[in-house]
Design a protein around this motif. Structure first.
Motif, mmCIF file in Angstrom:
data_model
loop_
_atom_site.group_PDB
_atom_site.id
_atom_site.type_symbol
_atom_site.label_atom_id
_atom_site.label_comp_id
_atom_site.label_asym_id
_atom_site.label_seq_id
_atom_site.Cartn_x
_atom_site.Cartn_y
_atom_site.Cartn_z
ATOM 1 N N HIS C 112 0.803 -1.210 0.000
ATOM 2 C CA HIS C 112 0.000 0.000 0.000
ATOM 3 C C HIS C 112 0.833 1.255 0.000
ATOM 4 O O HIS C 112 0.486 2.253 0.606
ATOM 5 N N GLY C 113 1.949 1.178 -0.653
ATOM 6 C CA GLY C 113 2.782 2.372 -0.749
ATOM 7 C C GLY C 113 3.664 2.514 0.465
ATOM 8 O O GLY C 113 3.405 1.931 1.514
ATOM 9 N N PRO C 114 4.737 3.263 0.301
ATOM 10 C CA PRO C 114 5.695 3.429 1.396
ATOM 11 C C PRO C 114 5.163 4.345 2.484
ATOM 12 O O PRO C 114 5.531 5.490 2.599
ATOM 13 N N ASN D 107 13.268 2.812 -10.896
ATOM 14 C CA ASN D 107 14.163 3.653 -10.113
ATOM 15 C C ASN D 107 14.997 4.523 -11.041
ATOM 16 O O ASN D 107 15.858 4.031 -11.749
ATOM 17 N N PRO D 108 14.736 5.834 -11.057
ATOM 18 C CA PRO D 108 15.476 6.708 -11.966
ATOM 19 C C PRO D 108 16.810 7.193 -11.424
ATOM 20 O O PRO D 108 17.476 7.979 -12.089
ATOM 21 N N ASN D 109 17.207 6.752 -10.220
ATOM 22 C CA ASN D 109 18.509 7.132 -9.658
ATOM 23 C C ASN D 109 18.657 8.630 -9.422
ATOM 24 O O ASN D 109 19.645 9.234 -9.813
ATOM 25 N N LEU D 110 17.634 9.237 -8.828
ATOM 26 C CA LEU D 110 17.741 10.646 -8.473
ATOM 27 C C LEU D 110 17.915 10.744 -6.961
ATOM 28 O O LEU D 110 17.275 10.009 -6.208
ATOM 29 N N GLN D 111 18.783 11.644 -6.526
ATOM 30 C CA GLN D 111 19.101 11.698 -5.096
ATOM 31 C C GLN D 111 18.341 12.797 -4.356
ATOM 32 O O GLN D 111 17.847 12.600 -3.254
ATOM 33 N N THR D 112 18.250 13.985 -4.968
ATOM 34 C CA THR D 112 17.719 15.119 -4.205
ATOM 35 C C THR D 112 16.206 15.235 -4.349
ATOM 36 O O THR D 112 15.611 14.713 -5.283
ATOM 37 N N ASP D 113 15.601 15.958 -3.394
ATOM 38 C CA ASP D 113 14.160 16.187 -3.418
ATOM 39 C C ASP D 113 13.749 16.990 -4.636
ATOM 40 O O ASP D 113 12.732 16.708 -5.265
ATOM 41 N N VAL D 114 14.559 17.993 -4.985
ATOM 42 C CA VAL D 114 14.203 18.858 -6.116
ATOM 43 C C VAL D 114 14.177 18.053 -7.403
ATOM 44 O O VAL D 114 13.278 18.185 -8.230
ATOM 45 N N ARG D 116 13.642 14.848 -7.729
ATOM 46 C CA ARG D 116 12.488 13.943 -7.761
ATOM 47 C C ARG D 116 11.204 14.699 -8.062
ATOM 48 O O ARG D 116 10.361 14.237 -8.841
ATOM 49 N N THR D 117 11.047 15.880 -7.452
ATOM 50 C CA THR D 117 9.848 16.678 -7.731
ATOM 51 C C THR D 117 9.778 17.065 -9.195
ATOM 52 O O THR D 117 8.724 16.987 -9.835
ATOM 53 N N PHE D 118 10.935 17.472 -9.717
ATOM 54 C CA PHE D 118 11.042 17.861 -11.120
ATOM 55 C C PHE D 118 10.601 16.728 -12.027
ATOM 56 O O PHE D 118 9.739 16.893 -12.900
ATOM 57 N N LEU D 119 11.159 15.535 -11.782
ATOM 58 C CA LEU D 119 10.823 14.403 -12.639
ATOM 59 C C LEU D 119 9.360 14.021 -12.480
ATOM 60 O O LEU D 119 8.673 13.740 -13.470
ATOM 61 N N ALA D 120 8.861 14.041 -11.235
ATOM 62 C CA ALA D 120 7.474 13.627 -11.004
ATOM 63 C C ALA D 120 6.512 14.560 -11.721
ATOM 64 O O ALA D 120 5.587 14.114 -12.411
ATOM 65 N N THR D 138 14.453 4.809 -0.952
ATOM 66 C CA THR D 138 15.176 4.228 -2.070
ATOM 67 C C THR D 138 15.088 5.055 -3.346
ATOM 68 O O THR D 138 15.856 4.823 -4.277
ATOM 69 N N GLY D 139 14.146 5.997 -3.416
ATOM 70 C CA GLY D 139 13.996 6.782 -4.626
ATOM 71 C C GLY D 139 13.206 6.074 -5.694
ATOM 72 O O GLY D 139 13.275 6.442 -6.865
ATOM 73 N N ASP D 140 12.440 5.037 -5.354
ATOM 74 C CA ASP D 140 11.613 4.342 -6.337
ATOM 75 C C ASP D 140 10.383 5.169 -6.677
ATOM 76 O O ASP D 140 9.750 5.739 -5.787
ATOM 77 N N PHE D 141 10.059 5.199 -7.968
ATOM 78 C CA PHE D 141 8.849 5.880 -8.416
ATOM 79 C C PHE D 141 7.765 4.839 -8.682
ATOM 80 O O PHE D 141 8.030 3.817 -9.297
#
Lengths: 88, 83, 125, 171
Positions: C112-114, D107-114, D116-120, D138-141
């Motif tokens: 159910h998601g992390p 997993n796109p291998n992005l580390q920072t919050d910015v 990840r937000t950008f990619l999302a 883990t940074g999984d999308f």
């Protein structure tokens, strides 16, 4: 008064699309469906406000659209937070 | 009939539809969502009547504050309306 | 320039209509979010670009202000729309709505998601 | 020292935003003098109040100007193209009703919050994908894909060149 007619006609078209979204808001089986419809209505209302601001040719009216684009999304986020808690 | 009158009539019809939905729906969360949509369109009506300040106030109160308060109230009580 | 404005208005109205139709036609919440977010953002982009072109054509202080405000509204829409749709999609999944005829559902498999590493604004419970 | 840097950069950013908001307000120049004064005072107050909050999780690298230039190039180039393609794709699916949905994980291998937000945000507006959740550790999308071709795809299969752009612009 309305100066630029094409923008007003486009705004009228947007209102028609808002009506279609309103149908989904009425019949949507789950609350999430209705929230999606509300989100779509938000975007369409911002677009309508910008279009009508150009139609009236008054810059003051565009500020309302700016405020709206930022504020309307708070309501969506709040409903999402409520749904996420799983209180059916 | 000018296009301004047509716009206003359409918006008023939409407001009535939203308000009827808000009263008619049994799920209170859905009702709140319908009310938010209705107040959104009310702000559009104020906007069309050339009152941008009132429209901004309606945006702040109707879209953000009322929704938040009603959702809080639903969370404290119950979601489904009883027959 | 008038032709450009008309073209932008027509494209914007067409894609907004598509978003509304997608909201009616698609079978479940997630696909509806797809259609609604993408199409209305793109349609509003073109509508707002039409207004910006109108402002630039008009020129002077008022026209320039109109163009700047329209671009700012565009930036805010591009920022807030995807964010709102993420929030809604995640909330829908956590409130237990199954995706319609899904081939795979990795989020369900992941428990159910992390939820343990839940980010975002924390509320007092 | 760090506090001062946080305050001043936030105040400067807010002042720049104010300048954009109040452009074309002056009678002769682009800005009127009293508008500039009011903007400076407001920017200082906002910077003092929210500076530490803005830079709480780092992100100083975003201040490099070449990243902003790259971001503009990204916006008018690949992003707009992908968005147009996405809309034609959705149009086709709305008309034919042909969907094959599913939620995939990559997993796109992005580390920072910015980043990840950008990619999302990017892949929500581009073809066939909708970000649903991100695992912070883990940074999984987790992505809702409207036309699943592969149950456990790579990052390239889902979103094409966007992870590379996210890394270039935001990390």
């Amino acid at each position: 008064m309305i100066v630029a007619l094409p923008f007003a006609v486009a705004g009228l078209a947007m209102l028609g699309f808002i009506f279609v979204c309103m149908v989904r808001l009425g019949i949507g089986p789950t609350a999430a469906d209705r929230a999606v419809a509300l989100d779509t209505i938000n975007t369409l209302v911002v677009a309508t406000m910008v279009l009508l601001g150009a139609a009236f040719n008054q810059v003051v009216l565009l500020d309302v659209a700016l405020v709206y684009a930022l504020l309307s999304y708070v309501g969506t986020l709040y409903i999402a937070r409520y749904l996420e808690r799983g209180l059916s | 009939m000018t296009i301004l009158a047509v716009l206003q009539v359409v918006i008023l019809i939409l407001i009535v539809v939203g308000s009827v939905l808000a009263v008619w729906l049994k799920d209170l969360l859905a009702s709140v969502i319908a009310l938010a949509g209705s107040s959104l369109l009310l702000a559009l009506q104020f906007y069309l009547l050339q009152a941008p300040d009132v429209a901004i106030a309606e945006a702040g109160v109707g879209a953000a504050l009322t929704t938040a308060i009603f959702v809080l109230a639903i969370r404290k009580t119950q979601r489904k309306e009883e027959e | 320039m008038n032709g450009l404005i008309y073209a932008f208005l027509a494209i914007g109205a067409a894609f907004n209509a598509l978003g509304a139709v997608a909201l009616i036609r698609f079978p479940d919440v997630y696909t509806r979010i797809h259609g609604a977010t993408k199409c209305t953002t793109f349609g509003s982009l073109f509508s707002i670009l039409a207004v910006a072109v109108y402002g630039i054509v008009q020129g002077g202080g008022a026209g320039g202000t109109m163009a700047v405000r329209a671009f700012l509204a565009l930036v805010f829409l591009l920022l807030t729309n995807p964010t709102g749709s993420h929030a809604l999609a995640r909330a829908a999944h956590r409130s237990g709505i199954k995706p319609f005829r899904a081939v795979v559902d990795r989020l369900e498999e992941a428990g159910h998601g992390p939820r343990a590493t839940d980010h975002g604004p924390r509320e007092t419970r | 020292m760090r506090r001062v840097a946080e305050w001043t950069t936030t105040a400067l950013l807010v002042f720049a935003l104010y300048l954009v908001f109040s452009a074309f307000s002056g009678r002769w120049g682009l800005w009127a003098p009293d508008e500039l004064l009011a903007g400076a005072v407001i920017a200082l107050l906002v910077g003092l109040a929210t500076g530490p909050l803005v830079w709480k999780r780092g992100g100083w690298r975003l201040l490099q100007p070449q990243r902003w230039l790259l971001f503009l190039v990204y916006l008018v180039g690949p992003f707009l193209y992908a968005m147009a393609k996405a809309n034609l794709d959705v149009a086709w699916r709305v008309i034919t009703g042909r969907i094959n949905p599913g939620i995939v994980r990559f997993n796109p291998n992005l580390q920072t919050d910015v980043g990840r937000t950008f990619l999302a945000n990017s892949i929500t507006l581009t073809p066939g994908t909708l970000t649903m959740d991100v695992d912070d550790a883990t940074g999984d999308f987790f992505v809702h894909w409207i036309n699943v071709k592969d149950a456990s795809p790579t990052a390239d299969a889902v979103c094409g060149p966007f992870p590379r752009w996210a890394r270039r612009v935001a990390e």
